[in-house]
Design an enzyme around this catalytic site. Sequence first.
Site, PDB file in Angstrom:
ATOM      1  N   ASP A 194       0.528  -1.707   0.240  1.00 57.71           N
ATOM      2  CA  ASP A 194      -0.122   0.335   0.326  1.00 57.71           C
ATOM      3  C   ASP A 194       0.494   1.343  -0.465  1.00 57.71           C
ATOM      4  O   ASP A 194       1.901   1.410   0.599  1.00 57.71           O
ATOM      5  CB  ASP A 194      -1.226  -0.106   1.029  1.00 57.71           C
ATOM      6  CG  ASP A 194      -0.481  -0.236   2.765  1.00 57.71           C
ATOM      7  OD1 ASP A 194       0.673   0.420   2.822  1.00 57.71           O
ATOM      8  OD2 ASP A 194      -0.765  -0.869   3.399  1.00 57.71           O
ATOM      9  N   ASN A 205      -7.084  -2.009  14.298  1.00 56.45           N
ATOM     10  CA  ASN A 205      -8.306  -1.985  14.262  1.00 56.45           C
ATOM     11  C   ASN A 205      -8.214  -3.690  13.845  1.00 56.45           C
ATOM     12  O   ASN A 205      -9.411  -3.759  12.466  1.00 56.45           O
ATOM     13  CB  ASN A 205      -8.965  -1.420  12.794  1.00 56.45           C
ATOM     14  CG  ASN A 205      -7.765  -0.848  11.600  1.00 56.45           C
ATOM     15  OD1 ASN A 205      -7.804  -1.584  11.254  1.00 56.45           O
ATOM     16  ND2 ASN A 205      -8.524  -0.030  11.806  1.00 56.45           N
ATOM     17  N   GLU A 215      -9.259  -1.907   5.465  1.00 56.41           N
ATOM     18  CA  GLU A 215      -9.966  -1.450   6.626  1.00 56.41           C
ATOM     19  C   GLU A 215     -11.182  -1.738   7.015  1.00 56.41           C
ATOM     20  O   GLU A 215     -11.862  -2.391   5.802  1.00 56.41           O
ATOM     21  CB  GLU A 215     -10.285   0.182   6.440  1.00 56.41           C
ATOM     22  CG  GLU A 215      -9.140   1.196   5.997  1.00 56.41           C
ATOM     23  CD  GLU A 215      -8.457   1.506   7.340  1.00 56.41           C
ATOM     24  OE1 GLU A 215      -7.574   0.302   8.754  1.00 56.41           O
ATOM     25  OE2 GLU A 215      -7.807   2.579   8.027  1.00 56.41           O
ATOM     26  N   HIS A 228      -6.926  -4.857  10.374  1.00 55.43           N
ATOM     27  CA  HIS A 228      -6.839  -4.218   8.911  1.00 55.43           C
ATOM     28  C   HIS A 228      -5.349  -4.881   8.106  1.00 55.43           C
ATOM     29  O   HIS A 228      -4.322  -4.874   9.173  1.00 55.43           O
ATOM     30  CB  HIS A 228      -6.471  -2.602   8.478  1.00 55.43           C
ATOM     31  CG  HIS A 228      -5.264  -1.546   8.838  1.00 55.43           C
ATOM     32  ND1 HIS A 228      -5.725  -0.543   9.090  1.00 55.43           N
ATOM     33  CD2 HIS A 228      -3.824  -1.776   9.078  1.00 55.43           C
ATOM     34  CE1 HIS A 228      -4.157  -0.404   9.453  1.00 55.43           C
ATOM     35  NE2 HIS A 228      -3.494  -0.629   9.340  1.00 55.43           N
TER      36      HIS A 228
HETATM   37  P1  PGA Z   1       2.802  -1.079  12.560  1.00 58.21           P
HETATM   38  O1  PGA Z   1       1.744  -0.619  11.712  1.00 58.21           O
HETATM   39  O2  PGA Z   1       3.950  -2.251  12.108  1.00 58.21           O
HETATM   40  O3  PGA Z   1       3.480   0.091  12.942  1.00 58.21           O
HETATM   41  O4  PGA Z   1       1.613  -1.462  14.091  1.00 58.21           O
HETATM   42  C1  PGA Z   1       1.264  -2.176  11.003  1.00 58.21           C
HETATM   43  C2  PGA Z   1      -0.213  -1.825  10.255  1.00 58.21           C
HETATM   44  O5  PGA Z   1      -0.857  -1.024  10.444  1.00 58.21           O
HETATM   45  O6  PGA Z   1      -0.288  -3.194   9.391  1.00 58.21           O
END
Ligand code: PGA
Length: 257
Positions: free
Chosen positions: A80, A151, A158, A153
Site C-alpha cells: 500500500d 483495528n 479497513e 486491517h
Molecule cells: P505497525 O503497523 O507495524 O506500525 O504497527 C501495522 C499496520 O498498520 O499494518
Amino acid sequence: MNMVDSFEKLPVRIYPDLKEGSKFAAKEIAALIQAKKAAGATCVLGLATGSTPRSMYAELVRMHKEEGLSFKNVVTFNLDEYYPIENDALQSYNRFMHVHLFDHIDIDPANIHIPNGEIPKERIKAHCLEYEKMIEEAGGIDLQILGIGNNGHIGFNEPGDDLPVRTHRVRLMESTRRDNAMLFDNDPSRVPAEALSMGIGTILRARRIVLVATGEKKAECIRQATGGRLMTRVPASMLQVHADVELILDREAASLI
Ligand code: PGA
C-alpha cells in the site's frame, strides 16, 4: 451464527521479542530467495511497511552485507501507499522502503513496485488494474509479508461491511490516521485521508503469507483474527481461509490466544 464455537487455529510462532521473530522471518525470506535462485527463478515478494517490519528489513540488509545474500532475482510488490503523497515525502511508504531496505541491497530498481501516491485522480483506477496485472505477469506473489493494524486491517483494507477484493483506493479510518500520526507531527489531520492498497483477494492469492505482530495493543485483533470466524470488521480474519499462512508474534501479541 449457527455455531457455538470453532477450533480452527492459524499456525503461530511465538518469540520472546520482535527482534527474534524478525530474524526468523528474514531467514525464511532469504531461504526462499536462495531456493528460487538455485532453480533459476525469480522470487516475488509482497512487502509491508510500518514499525513492525523494520527490524526484519534490518536483518535482511545485514544478511546482504555480511553473508552475501543477493536480491538480484527478487521482484517486489508493496501492499500500500498513502494517497495522495509525493514519492519522496518523509512519510511515504516509497521512501520508507528505500530507507529501510532497497537503498542497501542489490535489487534491480526496475523490479520494485509500490502503488504510486502521485498518480492523478483520474488515473487511479487504471493504475490499480495495472498493479494487479504486473503482479500476475510476475508470476504471482511467492511470499507476502504482512503487519496488522490495531483495528485488524491488513494492507490498508479497513474494517467494514464489505472488503475490496483487488487493488483499490480506500478512505482511511480515523483510528488508522491516529495510529499513523507519529511521522505527521502527531497530527492525525495531516495523515492523508486516503490510500491505495492491495485488496484482500490480492493478498490471499499469495502462495505463502507471513504476518508479524508485536505488543499488547495487537493482542485483541490477533485473537479475533485467529478465532475461527471470518469477519469483515476484522480484515485479518480472512487469512484463515488461506492454506499456507503463519503468524510470527511476540508474547504480548499472543497473550489472548
Ligand atoms: P505497525 O503497523 O507495524 O506500525 O504497527 C501495522 C499496520 O498498520 O499494518
